[in-house]
Write a protein that holds these residues in place. Structure first.
Motif, PDB file in Angstrom:
ATOM      1  N   ARG A  20       0.850  -1.182   0.000  1.00 50.11           N
ATOM      2  CA  ARG A  20       0.000   0.000   0.000  1.00 50.11           C
ATOM      3  C   ARG A  20       0.892   1.242   0.000  1.00 50.11           C
ATOM      4  N   ARG A  21       0.655   2.124  -0.936  1.00 53.28           N
ATOM      5  CA  ARG A  21       1.390   3.385  -1.037  1.00 53.28           C
ATOM      6  C   ARG A  21       0.442   4.488  -0.557  1.00 53.28           C
ATOM      7  N   LEU A  22       0.655   4.946   0.656  1.00 52.05           N
ATOM      8  CA  LEU A  22      -0.338   5.757   1.358  1.00 52.05           C
ATOM      9  C   LEU A  22      -0.056   7.251   1.338  1.00 52.05           C
ATOM     10  N   GLY A  23       1.092   7.666   0.822  1.00 50.14           N
ATOM     11  CA  GLY A  23       1.388   9.092   0.764  1.00 50.14           C
ATOM     12  C   GLY A  23       1.632   9.679   2.144  1.00 50.14           C
ATOM     13  N   LEU A  24       1.256  10.947   2.327  1.00 49.39           N
ATOM     14  CA  LEU A  24       1.450  11.641   3.601  1.00 49.39           C
ATOM     15  C   LEU A  24       0.230  11.400   4.477  1.00 49.39           C
ATOM     16  N   ILE A  25       0.442  10.779   5.643  1.00 45.36           N
ATOM     17  CA  ILE A  25      -0.685  10.397   6.492  1.00 45.36           C
ATOM     18  C   ILE A  25      -0.308  10.536   7.961  1.00 45.36           C
ATOM     19  N   ASP A  26      -1.268  10.947   8.756  1.00 41.52           N
ATOM     20  CA  ASP A  26      -1.079  11.195  10.180  1.00 41.52           C
ATOM     21  C   ASP A  26      -0.575   9.945  10.907  1.00 41.52           C
ATOM     22  N   TYR A  27       0.383  10.144  11.823  1.00 43.67           N
ATOM     23  CA  TYR A  27       0.966   9.011  12.538  1.00 43.67           C
ATOM     24  C   TYR A  27      -0.055   8.290  13.408  1.00 43.67           C
ATOM     25  N   ALA A  28      -0.802   9.037  14.210  1.00 44.05           N
ATOM     26  CA  ALA A  28      -1.730   8.401  15.147  1.00 44.05           C
ATOM     27  C   ALA A  28      -2.777   7.567  14.409  1.00 44.05           C
ATOM     28  N   THR A  29      -3.275   8.084  13.288  1.00 45.02           N
ATOM     29  CA  THR A  29      -4.252   7.340  12.498  1.00 45.02           C
ATOM     30  C   THR A  29      -3.655   6.041  11.983  1.00 45.02           C
ATOM     31  N   THR A  30      -2.441   6.117  11.461  1.00 46.50           N
ATOM     32  CA  THR A  30      -1.776   4.932  10.928  1.00 46.50           C
ATOM     33  C   THR A  30      -1.511   3.921  12.029  1.00 46.50           C
ATOM     34  N   PHE A  31      -1.083   4.387  13.191  1.00 43.00           N
ATOM     35  CA  PHE A  31      -0.823   3.535  14.344  1.00 43.00           C
ATOM     36  C   PHE A  31      -2.075   2.745  14.715  1.00 43.00           C
ATOM     37  N   GLU A  32      -3.215   3.431  14.806  1.00 47.27           N
ATOM     38  CA  GLU A  32      -4.466   2.766  15.156  1.00 47.27           C
ATOM     39  C   GLU A  32      -4.849   1.713  14.127  1.00 47.27           C
ATOM     40  N   ARG A  33      -4.629   2.013  12.862  1.00 51.81           N
ATOM     41  CA  ARG A  33      -5.025   1.078  11.811  1.00 51.81           C
ATOM     42  C   ARG A  33      -4.089  -0.124  11.741  1.00 51.81           C
ATOM     43  N   MET A  34      -2.814   0.068  12.061  1.00 53.16           N
ATOM     44  CA  MET A  34      -1.906  -1.074  12.140  1.00 53.16           C
ATOM     45  C   MET A  34      -2.348  -2.046  13.229  1.00 53.16           C
ATOM     46  N   ARG A  35      -2.691  -1.507  14.391  1.00 57.17           N
ATOM     47  CA  ARG A  35      -3.134  -2.345  15.507  1.00 57.17           C
ATOM     48  C   ARG A  35      -4.438  -3.056  15.170  1.00 57.17           C
ATOM     49  N   ALA A  36      -5.353  -2.334  14.553  1.00 55.90           N
ATOM     50  CA  ALA A  36      -6.631  -2.932  14.196  1.00 55.90           C
ATOM     51  C   ALA A  36      -6.457  -4.047  13.171  1.00 55.90           C
ATOM     52  N   PHE A  37      -5.601  -3.798  12.181  1.00 54.18           N
ATOM     53  CA  PHE A  37      -5.335  -4.826  11.173  1.00 54.18           C
ATOM     54  C   PHE A  37      -4.751  -6.074  11.828  1.00 54.18           C
ATOM     55  N   THR A  38      -3.777  -5.879  12.714  1.00 54.70           N
ATOM     56  CA  THR A  38      -3.103  -7.006  13.360  1.00 54.70           C
ATOM     57  C   THR A  38      -4.073  -7.794  14.233  1.00 54.70           C
ATOM     58  N   ASP A  39      -4.952  -7.114  14.941  1.00 56.25           N
ATOM     59  CA  ASP A  39      -5.918  -7.794  15.797  1.00 56.25           C
ATOM     60  C   ASP A  39      -6.957  -8.563  14.994  1.00 56.25           C
ATOM     61  N   ALA A  40      -7.282  -8.077  13.796  1.00 62.10           N
ATOM     62  CA  ALA A  40      -8.357  -8.675  13.001  1.00 62.10           C
ATOM     63  C   ALA A  40      -7.874  -9.740  12.022  1.00 62.10           C
ATOM     64  N   ARG A  41      -6.574  -9.783  11.757  1.00 57.26           N
ATOM     65  CA  ARG A  41      -6.106 -10.683  10.705  1.00 57.26           C
ATOM     66  C   ARG A  41      -6.287 -12.142  11.099  1.00 57.26           C
ATOM     67  N   LYS A  42      -6.479 -12.975  10.092  1.00 56.49           N
ATOM     68  CA  LYS A  42      -6.684 -14.409  10.272  1.00 56.49           C
ATOM     69  C   LYS A  42      -5.447 -15.164   9.809  1.00 56.49           C
ATOM     70  N   GLN A  43      -5.478 -16.478   9.951  1.00 55.99           N
ATOM     71  CA  GLN A  43      -4.309 -17.282   9.593  1.00 55.99           C
ATOM     72  C   GLN A  43      -3.937 -17.111   8.126  1.00 55.99           C
TER      73      GLN A  43
END
Length: 223
Positions: A20-43
């Motif tokens: 994913r090439r996301l350009g310029l994006i807020d750190y806190a928003t990205t941090f939250e989405r990384m955690r959410a992705f990791t918590d939701a991912r499946k095998q």
């Protein structure tokens, strides 16, 4: 920003990372989405690699000490759960986040760190910059004319449920002044440098695409 729900990518082969090439994006928003992705991912959820830049921000690692922030000024400080101490992110710096299932890749966190460092060293070598990693201090370094070590690439990861998030930052063509307001990575007097100062003009996008080639190879996604 694209919705990052894992369900979007279930159709891809497990060993194929989604870039994913996301350009310029807020750190806190990205941090939250990384955690959410990791918590939701499946095998079977494919790994993802995110290439981006952040607006100016200081981030503290989970063991970060307040005394390493000398004079933040108007730049916000965000508490993170990555490893390491305080660092700075800003426009002109390439940031790459790794959402990687370590169990599926078949290697541990130390190996992942080494592979990421090797990728940065290889990219810098292509630009005529002699860089190296230090097993005692994660990141990538170069020496100035007097032999004094300077840092050009930083690294901090978090492992959760056997999967990683956070990643690397590589100084490409940015304002380095904010680094003087902190002890970078907890090291007093550590000087920071960047690709543009050592090897001439280069964009973050150009550096990101060139680094991605090395990362995909080093992380074992391509031969």
């Amino acid at each position: 920003m694209t919705d990052l729900a894992p369900a979007e990518t279930e159709k891809l082969a497990p060993d194929t990372p989604l870039v994913r090439r996301l350009g310029l994006i807020d750190y806190a928003t990205t941090f939250e989405r990384m955690r959410a992705f990791t918590d939701a991912r499946k095998q079977g959820t494919p790994d993802e690699i995110w290439l981006l830049e952040h607006p100016p921000v200081f981030t503290q690692g989970q063991t970060g000490k307040a005394e390493h922030v000398l004079a933040a000024g108007s730049i916000p400080i965000v508490q993170s759960d990555r490893g390491g101490q305080v660092t700075y992110h800003g426009p002109g710096q390439l940031v790459v986040y790794f959402l990687v299932d370590l169990h599926r890749r078949g290697y541990g966190i130390r190996s992942l760190v080494s592979r990421i460092e090797h990728s940065m060293v290889a990219l810098l070598g292509e630009r005529g910059i002699h860089a190296y990693a230090d097993p005692e201090a994660p990141g990538v370094y170069v020496d100035d004319a007097g032999g004094k070590r300077m840092k050009i690439g930083s690294l901090g990861l978090r492992v959760r449920r056997g999967c990683t998030y956070h990643g690397l930052s590589l100084n490409v063509a940015m304002d380095l002044e904010p680094f003087s307001r902190i002890n970078p990575c907890g090291y007093q007097g550590l000087k920071m440098t960047q690709m543009a100062d050592l090897a001439g003009p280069i964009s973050v996008v150009e550096a990101g695409e060139a680094l991605l080639i090395h990362l995909l190879r080093e992380l074992g996604y391509v031969a």
